[in-house]
Write an enzyme that holds these catalytic residues in place. Structure first.
Site, short mmCIF file in Angstrom:
data_model
loop_
_atom_site.label_atom_id
_atom_site.label_comp_id
_atom_site.label_asym_id
_atom_site.label_seq_id
_atom_site.Cartn_x
_atom_site.Cartn_y
_atom_site.Cartn_z
N SER A 53 0.87 -1.17 0.00
CA SER A 53 0.00 0.00 0.00
C SER A 53 0.91 1.22 0.00
CB SER A 53 -0.89 -0.04 1.24
OG SER A 53 -1.79 1.03 1.19
N CYS A 54 0.33 2.42 0.23
CA CYS A 54 1.18 3.61 0.10
C CYS A 54 1.99 3.90 1.37
CB CYS A 54 0.35 4.82 -0.33
SG CYS A 54 -0.96 5.21 0.80
N ILE A 55 1.62 3.30 2.50
CA ILE A 55 2.47 3.48 3.69
C ILE A 55 2.82 2.12 4.30
CG2 ILE A 55 1.81 5.81 4.35
CD1 ILE A 55 0.01 4.53 6.51
N PRO A 70 7.02 7.15 1.55
CA PRO A 70 6.93 8.25 2.51
C PRO A 70 8.06 8.17 3.54
CG PRO A 70 4.82 7.08 2.32
CD PRO A 70 5.85 6.26 1.60
#
Lengths: 102, 414
Positions: free
Chosen positions: A100-102, B353
């Site tokens: 996923s994105c994190i 991130p």
């Protein structure tokens, strides 16, 4: 980190996934499978080919995609790569596990 | 007179109409936007609606308000795209010709894809919060829920706003604490991925949140069906998770229009070049936002960054110039962690991130990948920015369309 496998040095992350797909070959796939206690068969390689196709087209991998792939049904997929089939199949295929994105 | 047609008046379609109306000469180009729905929803607000943090009025407005005057706005269902003829057919039988088409039809939940999900218990003990109806029904349920097993669940990837289910779990923890009934609620987070966090930096920096809030994790869970009679979800490996209240994110799929027109992949997303936003099959058709198959997050911030680049590429296309291969997958998202705090993440196709400051290197005021009250205030302020700047196509100061690497701690990323 570096890992020596199938007479080759490869780069892997903390979880043992290849960080550079260009280092992958079938022998490495075979050895990585053995470490997961999986003995590769033609059916296994068919699934790996399908996963490579998806990876090259940058399409996300999902269980649903496997179902629609025409290569294998989901019960067979679990039988070939027991306990977390996507995680194991991607590891053997030399590509990152689904994220996923994190 | 040439025609530019935009399908969809959500975040992306509205932004594109605002960008293009000021850029395309009015004497040469007619811009048309088509969307059957009258209401424009502030979708990030659907996360707050169930917890009575936002009211229904704060998350919806009349869509027409945000479409520029000089744009032809058609409120009708789109029947078919016929790319071979450069035509769009509407439900009434009207046919529109286009020179350039922009597909901005978004993504929808598809609870029918899982057996038992969209059954008799839908919006009774099985809820989504990705629709206005679902979020509102869940709010009413939570208002007098007596507690039990709350399961927050993702069916399969990709989904719109991949962090929303995690935020839901965090906010649920706060909500029940504030109601003095946290001890009566058991929260479990169920994901098809390897963990609630999947990127190394984020896992390292944020896993404590799950422990601190006592949220249990069930990973690698690929749902096969919802057994609504016995209150459990069952996966392909026959693992079972029991629930009293299931909050699920169903399969996300592109609009049925894309399927009808034969233009989508397995999930009805439009194959699109990830750097230019031109569709892979038709050079005069572009796609933006959730409707694409881009390996980027499906999120409003991504659509916002895409819109700036797509506007430039439409102008280049008209001039016959090569398209700019500039979109880098940039996303910028606030993540609510409950208790008045939030995180901020900023990333793209190639960079995960990381920690740092945003938007000013070394200064902030926002902190990346760290909880803070300022970040929470940013998220709350964002609703105003959305309605007053973002969808009107007004540039947000200091935030560029492509990701900046300044002020970030990258040392170990690949």
């Amino acid at each position: 980190m570096k890992k020596f496998i199938a007479n080759t040095e490869i780069d892997v992350n903390d979880e043992g996934y290849l960080t550079d797909f260009s280092q992958w070959n079938k022998d490495i796939g075979n050895e990585l499978a053995k470490e997961q206690e999986i003995e590769m068969t033609d059916k296994h390689w068919e699934v790996i080919d399908y996963i490579h196709d998806k990876y090259k087209n940058e399409e996300p991998l999902s269980i649903r995609g496997i179902k629609k792939s025409g290569v294998i049904n989901i019960k067979e997929f679990y039988a070939l790569f027991p306990a977390g089939p996507l995680k194991k199949a991607t590891l053997i295929a030399g590509i990152p596990k689904p994220k996923s994105c994190i | 007179m040439k025609n530019l047609v935009i399908l969809g008046a959500g975040t992306s379609g509205t932004m594109m109409s605002n960008h293009l109306v000021s850029k395309l000469p009015k004497k040469d180009w007619k811009i048309t936007v088509i969307d059957q729905y009258k209401t424009h929803y502030y979708q990030p607000g659907f996360l707050f609606l169930p917890f009575d943090i936002y009211t229904t009025k704060q998350v919806k407005k009349k869509g027409k308000k945000f479409i520029p005057k000089h744009v032809n706005y058609i409120q009708e269902k789109i029947e078919l795209i016929v790319p071979e003829n450069n035509q769009v057919k509407l439900e009434s039988g009207t046919t529109l010709n286009y020179d350039i088409l922009i597909i901005a039809t978004g993504t929808k939940i598809a609870p029918d894809e899982i057996e038992g999900m969209n059954g008799p218990e839908w919006h009774k003990s099985v809820f989504d919060f990705y629709t206005y109806e679902g979020a509102k029904a869940l709010r009413n349920k939570l208002r007098d829920w007596k507690g039990g097993k709350l399961v927050v669940h993702i069916t399969e990837m990709p989904i719109k706003c991949p962090v929303a289910p995690l935020e839901f779990a965090f906010l649920a923890d706060s909500y029940f604490k504030n109601k003095g009934m946290r001890d009566k609620v058991d929260i479990t987070y169920v994901t098809p991925l390897g963990g609630a966090f999947t990127k190394p930096k984020a896992t390292e920096a944020l896993h404590y949140l799950l422990e601190e809030k006592n949220i249990k994790e069930v990973t690698d869970f690929n749902i096969e069906r919802v057994d609504y009679e016995n209150n459990k979800i069952i996966d392909y490996a026959d693992t079972e998770v029991e629930y009293d209240l299931l909050v699920t994110v169903p399969t996300n799929m592109g609009d049925a229009l894309i399927e009808r027109s034969g233009m989508g992949d397995d999930l009805n997303f439009v194959p699109t070049h990830k750097a230019t936003l031109q569709t892979k099959d038709y050079e005069n058709i572009f796609a933006i936002g959730d409707a694409t198959n881009l390996p980027a997050s499906k999120a409003g911030s991504v659509a916002h960054f895409e819109a700036e680049i797509l506007t430039e590429n439409i102008l280049r296309f008209i001039e016959g110039e090569p398209l700019k291969e500039e979109f880098d997958g940039h996303a910028n998202c606030f993540i609510e962690t409950g208790n008045g705090k939030a995180l901020l993440i900023d990333f793209n196709y190639t960079h995960e991130p990381v920690e740092g400051t945003f938007p000013f290197p070394g200064v902030g005021p926002l902190k990346l990948l760290k909880e803070s009250r300022t970040n929470h205030m940013g998220k709350m302020a964002f609703r105003w920015i959305y309605w007053n700047m973002l969808i009107k196509g007004i540039h947000i100061p200091f935030v560029s369309a492509t990701m900046s690497e300044k002020g970030k701690e990258f040392e170990k990323t690949t």
